[in-house]
Motif scaffolding. Sequence first.
Motif, PDB file in Angstrom:
ATOM      1  N   GLU A 281       0.811  -1.218   0.000  1.00  0.00           N
ATOM      2  CA  GLU A 281       0.000   0.000   0.000  1.00  0.00           C
ATOM      3  C   GLU A 281       0.844   1.267   0.000  1.00  0.00           C
ATOM      4  O   GLU A 281       0.479   2.253  -0.628  1.00  0.00           O
ATOM      5  N   ILE A 282       1.941   1.247   0.713  1.00  0.00           N
ATOM      6  CA  ILE A 282       2.773   2.456   0.810  1.00  0.00           C
ATOM      7  C   ILE A 282       3.984   2.406  -0.120  1.00  0.00           C
ATOM      8  O   ILE A 282       4.691   3.390  -0.293  1.00  0.00           O
ATOM      9  N   TYR A 283       4.204   1.264  -0.771  1.00  0.00           N
ATOM     10  CA  TYR A 283       5.399   1.090  -1.590  1.00  0.00           C
ATOM     11  C   TYR A 283       5.595   2.151  -2.680  1.00  0.00           C
ATOM     12  O   TYR A 283       6.701   2.679  -2.815  1.00  0.00           O
ATOM     13  N   PRO A 284       4.571   2.512  -3.462  1.00  0.00           N
ATOM     14  CA  PRO A 284       4.811   3.542  -4.484  1.00  0.00           C
ATOM     15  C   PRO A 284       5.312   4.859  -3.889  1.00  0.00           C
ATOM     16  O   PRO A 284       6.209   5.496  -4.442  1.00  0.00           O
ATOM     17  N   THR A 285       4.754   5.256  -2.760  1.00  0.00           N
ATOM     18  CA  THR A 285       5.182   6.485  -2.101  1.00  0.00           C
ATOM     19  C   THR A 285       6.618   6.356  -1.607  1.00  0.00           C
ATOM     20  O   THR A 285       7.436   7.262  -1.797  1.00  0.00           O
ATOM     21  N   VAL A 286       6.932   5.229  -0.978  1.00  0.00           N
ATOM     22  CA  VAL A 286       8.285   5.002  -0.469  1.00  0.00           C
ATOM     23  C   VAL A 286       9.298   5.039  -1.606  1.00  0.00           C
ATOM     24  O   VAL A 286      10.352   5.681  -1.497  1.00  0.00           O
TER      25      VAL A 286
ATOM     26  N   ALA B 271       9.075   6.516  -4.555  1.00  0.00           N
ATOM     27  CA  ALA B 271       9.201   7.886  -5.072  1.00  0.00           C
ATOM     28  C   ALA B 271      10.042   8.746  -4.129  1.00  0.00           C
ATOM     29  O   ALA B 271      10.934   9.481  -4.574  1.00  0.00           O
ATOM     30  N   LEU B 272       9.772   8.647  -2.828  1.00  0.00           N
ATOM     31  CA  LEU B 272      10.538   9.445  -1.864  1.00  0.00           C
ATOM     32  C   LEU B 272      12.005   9.037  -1.839  1.00  0.00           C
ATOM     33  O   LEU B 272      12.898   9.889  -1.759  1.00  0.00           O
TER      34      LEU B 272
ATOM     35  N   TYR C   7       8.292   3.773  10.032  1.00  0.00           N
ATOM     36  CA  TYR C   7       7.842   5.126   9.723  1.00  0.00           C
ATOM     37  C   TYR C   7       8.952   6.148   9.923  1.00  0.00           C
ATOM     38  O   TYR C   7       8.921   7.219   9.319  1.00  0.00           O
TER      39      TYR C   7
ATOM     40  N   VAL D 293      10.371   6.386   6.553  1.00  0.00           N
ATOM     41  CA  VAL D 293       9.521   7.190   5.668  1.00  0.00           C
ATOM     42  C   VAL D 293       9.727   8.671   5.954  1.00  0.00           C
ATOM     43  O   VAL D 293       9.855   9.484   5.027  1.00  0.00           O
TER      44      VAL D 293
ATOM     45  N   LEU E 272      10.926  11.471   3.404  1.00  0.00           N
ATOM     46  CA  LEU E 272      10.027  12.600   3.172  1.00  0.00           C
ATOM     47  C   LEU E 272      10.765  13.919   3.388  1.00  0.00           C
ATOM     48  O   LEU E 272      10.674  14.843   2.566  1.00  0.00           O
TER      49      LEU E 272
ATOM     50  N   THR F 137      13.104  14.598   0.520  1.00  0.00           N
ATOM     51  CA  THR F 137      12.402  15.005  -0.696  1.00  0.00           C
ATOM     52  C   THR F 137      11.911  16.444  -0.581  1.00  0.00           C
ATOM     53  O   THR F 137      11.988  17.211  -1.556  1.00  0.00           O
TER      54      THR F 137
END
Length: 148
Positions: free
Chosen positions: A74-79, A81-82, A127, A130, A134, A137
């Motif tokens: 679920e969070i992989y695409p965001t991770v 990209a960051l 987290y 993450v 974040l 980025t």
Amino acid sequence: MSFTITVPSEYGYVVGVAASTGFFLLYLGSKVGAARKKYDVKYPTMYVDQAIAEKDKGKHIFNCVQRGHQNALEIYPTVLALLLLGGLKHPLVCSVSGVVWMAGRLLYAQGYATGEPSKRARGGIGYLGVLGMLGSTISLSLSLLKYI
């Protein structure tokens, strides 16, 4: 307006961590496959119905293993990209943060796979990874906009 991005040599660590996340997700997926076989959950069933899982501990554990894998997805695409973007400016911070995220997701999945969902909480350390990516980025964004 155009600009040139100079990729630091340390970005190789970022690429290595990004590649390792692929192997990591394959590992979690293999755990779902093994649980599917062990507890006789046929395809295309994504999750065993709650009423059945409440009566069959094996089916409940399958659901927990599946949930641990799904949480990472679920969070992989965001991770990713960051990791890849923040790593342009802060490659070492993002590389370490990516490893911390994977360690957290591993602890999360292992805790969940016990059949006691409350044991997934120890994976919360992920987290921190993450947040590191974040922040990196955001720093890149502010640099490109010439705010810093």
